[in-house]
Scaffold this motif. Structure first.
Motif, mmCIF file in Angstrom:
data_model
loop_
_atom_site.group_PDB
_atom_site.id
_atom_site.type_symbol
_atom_site.label_atom_id
_atom_site.label_comp_id
_atom_site.label_asym_id
_atom_site.label_seq_id
_atom_site.Cartn_x
_atom_site.Cartn_y
_atom_site.Cartn_z
ATOM 1 N N PHE A 54 0.842 -1.189 0.000
ATOM 2 C CA PHE A 54 0.000 0.000 0.000
ATOM 3 C C PHE A 54 0.882 1.247 0.000
ATOM 4 O O PHE A 54 1.767 1.388 0.840
ATOM 5 C CB PHE A 54 -0.908 0.037 1.231
ATOM 6 N N ILE A 55 0.634 2.125 -0.962
ATOM 7 C CA ILE A 55 1.246 3.447 -0.970
ATOM 8 C C ILE A 55 0.246 4.377 -0.305
ATOM 9 O O ILE A 55 -0.871 4.560 -0.799
ATOM 10 C CB ILE A 55 1.518 3.922 -2.403
ATOM 11 N N VAL A 56 0.622 4.972 0.811
ATOM 12 C CA VAL A 56 -0.311 5.803 1.571
ATOM 13 C C VAL A 56 0.233 7.224 1.671
ATOM 14 O O VAL A 56 1.407 7.420 1.999
ATOM 15 C CB VAL A 56 -0.554 5.244 2.983
ATOM 16 N N THR A 57 -0.631 8.188 1.377
ATOM 17 C CA THR A 57 -0.238 9.583 1.479
ATOM 18 C C THR A 57 -1.445 10.433 1.843
ATOM 19 O O THR A 57 -2.591 10.005 1.675
ATOM 20 C CB THR A 57 0.288 10.138 0.134
ATOM 21 N N TYR A 58 -1.186 11.625 2.319
ATOM 22 C CA TYR A 58 -2.171 12.682 2.249
ATOM 23 C C TYR A 58 -2.110 13.182 0.802
ATOM 24 O O TYR A 58 -1.044 13.159 0.185
ATOM 25 C CB TYR A 58 -1.823 13.804 3.228
ATOM 26 N N PRO A 59 -3.249 13.614 0.207
ATOM 27 C CA PRO A 59 -3.210 14.036 -1.193
ATOM 28 C C PRO A 59 -2.118 15.056 -1.496
ATOM 29 O O PRO A 59 -1.763 15.864 -0.649
ATOM 30 C CB PRO A 59 -4.609 14.643 -1.396
ATOM 31 N N ARG A 60 -1.590 14.979 -2.704
ATOM 32 C CA ARG A 60 -0.588 15.892 -3.234
ATOM 33 C C ARG A 60 0.755 15.736 -2.533
ATOM 34 O O ARG A 60 1.499 16.696 -2.344
ATOM 35 C CB ARG A 60 -1.068 17.355 -3.157
ATOM 36 N N SER A 61 1.067 14.512 -2.172
ATOM 37 C CA SER A 61 2.304 14.250 -1.427
ATOM 38 C C SER A 61 3.215 13.247 -2.123
ATOM 39 O O SER A 61 4.071 12.635 -1.477
ATOM 40 C CB SER A 61 1.965 13.743 -0.022
ATOM 41 N N VAL A 134 4.289 8.303 2.497
ATOM 42 C CA VAL A 134 5.078 9.436 2.020
ATOM 43 C C VAL A 134 4.524 10.719 2.617
ATOM 44 O O VAL A 134 3.348 11.037 2.457
ATOM 45 C CB VAL A 134 5.073 9.529 0.486
ATOM 46 N N MET A 135 5.394 11.446 3.289
ATOM 47 C CA MET A 135 5.059 12.764 3.841
ATOM 48 C C MET A 135 5.746 13.835 3.006
ATOM 49 O O MET A 135 6.917 13.702 2.650
ATOM 50 C CB MET A 135 5.533 12.870 5.288
ATOM 51 N N GLY A 182 -0.745 10.329 12.572
ATOM 52 C CA GLY A 182 -1.207 8.952 12.715
ATOM 53 C C GLY A 182 -0.221 7.949 12.167
ATOM 54 O O GLY A 182 0.028 6.897 12.786
ATOM 55 N N TRP A 183 0.351 8.237 11.003
ATOM 56 C CA TRP A 183 1.313 7.305 10.406
ATOM 57 C C TRP A 183 2.702 7.445 11.028
ATOM 58 O O TRP A 183 3.426 6.445 11.152
ATOM 59 C CB TRP A 183 1.359 7.505 8.896
ATOM 60 N N TRP A 184 3.077 8.633 11.455
ATOM 61 C CA TRP A 184 4.392 8.831 12.079
ATOM 62 C C TRP A 184 4.540 8.008 13.355
ATOM 63 O O TRP A 184 5.592 7.454 13.651
ATOM 64 C CB TRP A 184 4.603 10.316 12.373
ATOM 65 N N ARG A 185 3.458 7.895 14.101
ATOM 66 C CA ARG A 185 3.503 7.113 15.350
ATOM 67 C C ARG A 185 3.850 5.649 15.098
ATOM 68 O O ARG A 185 4.303 4.948 16.000
ATOM 69 C CB ARG A 185 2.154 7.205 16.065
ATOM 70 N N LEU A 193 7.111 1.743 6.070
ATOM 71 C CA LEU A 193 8.278 2.504 5.631
ATOM 72 C C LEU A 193 7.836 3.952 5.481
ATOM 73 O O LEU A 193 7.006 4.272 4.634
ATOM 74 C CB LEU A 193 8.817 1.984 4.297
ATOM 75 N N PHE A 194 8.374 4.835 6.317
ATOM 76 C CA PHE A 194 7.990 6.245 6.327
ATOM 77 C C PHE A 194 9.025 7.034 5.540
ATOM 78 O O PHE A 194 10.201 7.078 5.898
ATOM 79 C CB PHE A 194 7.916 6.755 7.771
ATOM 80 N N LEU A 195 8.580 7.663 4.452
ATOM 81 C CA LEU A 195 9.489 8.398 3.569
ATOM 82 C C LEU A 195 9.095 9.868 3.481
ATOM 83 O O LEU A 195 7.940 10.228 3.697
ATOM 84 C CB LEU A 195 9.452 7.805 2.152
ATOM 85 N N HIS A 196 10.082 10.693 3.140
ATOM 86 C CA HIS A 196 9.843 12.113 2.888
ATOM 87 C C HIS A 196 9.953 12.373 1.392
ATOM 88 O O HIS A 196 10.927 11.975 0.751
ATOM 89 C CB HIS A 196 10.850 12.980 3.644
#
Length: 298
Positions: A54-61, A134-135, A182-185, A193-196
């Motif tokens: 799953f690729i998860v983001t807030y929109p436009r990220s 992705v943040m 929520g995802w950072w926690r 996998l938390f990416l920037h």
């Protein structure tokens, strides 16, 4: 759907927020509400697999970029697909469009299956699979989302109006701050996998290797340059018809063509923000996202 039915009050609050945002934006089209009905998504029976990604983001990220990157990693990279959502579908949107058809479509997808999603952590099915979150820098998300509202959602309000709505979470997917928190926690969970976004575009090759390793996929070194090139802004802009989710509706609904992949860079958040707005956003980031490393935009 694991973990999706809990928190009915949270879902109701989200839907009330969506309704409020629709009322406050006179120019917003009604179809938006149907895209984020979490009650229907939560009721969906999802047959998860261990190799789901799953690729998860807030929109436009950076969602579309990660769809393309993972598609290239898990396949031979052929560009013969009709649209990126045919090979890396938007999970909740498929469900809301036609749950029965979504079941058939998901079952027929070859593994490892790739999904994109804008779901908060609490509403994501999490029993099996991996999650690449992705943040993106908040200023750039804000500006990109504003332009998206204008080009794809018929928003005719001012930037100042949109800024206030964004800060309150009165936009299509509610609060950017809450979504990231929520995802950072759970950034240290083995399946996350938390990416920037800023680091992704700064070194696509390193990101390809990191994502592939996280997903347990070997990438031939000889293919790496091709993958990087196909994930570049210039390549994706040339093939925008494969990525713009409203291309098929553009002509008969009067949407702007060639506006989905707008710039793809970093630091663009300063272009419309007043000094006061930039300071308010930065202060909110410091207060609510304390401890989250946010790469500089310059």
């Amino acid at each position: 759907m694991a973990d999706g039915v809990n928190g009915g009050g949270r879902v109701n609050a989200l839907l009330r927020g969506v309704s409020s945002s629709l009322r406050s934006f006179a120019g917003l089209i009604d179809v938006v509400a149907g895209q984020i009905d979490l009650k229907r998504v939560a009721a969906f029976e999802f047959d998860a697999r261990d190799d789901d990604i799953f690729i998860v983001t807030y929109p436009r990220s950076g969602t579309t970029l990660m769809q393309m990157l993972l598609y290239q990693v898990v396949t031979d990279g052929s560009m013969a697909f009709r649209h990126i959502n045919a090979v890396a579908p938007w999970y909740e949107r498929r469900i809301l469009s036609n749950p029965a058809a979504a079941v058939r479509f998901f079952v027929d997808l070859p593994g490892p299956r790739i999904f994109k999603s804008h779901l908060p952590y609490a509403d994501m099915p999490k029993k099996r699979g991996r999650f690449v979150y992705v943040m993106r820098n908040g200023q750039d998300v804000l500006i990109s989302y504003y332009h998206f509202y204008r080009s794809h959602l018929s928003f005719v309000g001012t930037f100042d109006e949109f800024f206030e709505a964004f800060m309150k979470g009165d936009v299509q997917f509610q609060s950017w701050f809450d979504h990231v928190q929520g995802w950072w926690r759970h950034r240290d969970d083995p399946c996350v996998l938390f990416l920037h976004y800023e680091e992704i575009i700064a070194d696509l090759a390193a990101t390809v290797r990191r994502v592939a390793a996280f997903c347990g996929i070997e990438v031939d070194a000889e293919r790496l340059p091709e993958i990087v090139e196909r994930c570049s802004f210039s390549f994706m802009k040339r093939h925008q018809e494969k990525f713009d989710h409203t291309t098929g509706l553009a002509l008969d609904r009067g949407y702007q063509l060639n506006a989905f992949i707008r710039q793809g860079g970093k630091g663009s958040g300063e272009s419309l923000l007043s000094q006061t707005q930039a300071e308010r956003l930065a202060r909110r980031v410091r207060l609510e996202l304390a401890g989250i490393t946010v790469p500089a935009t310059r």
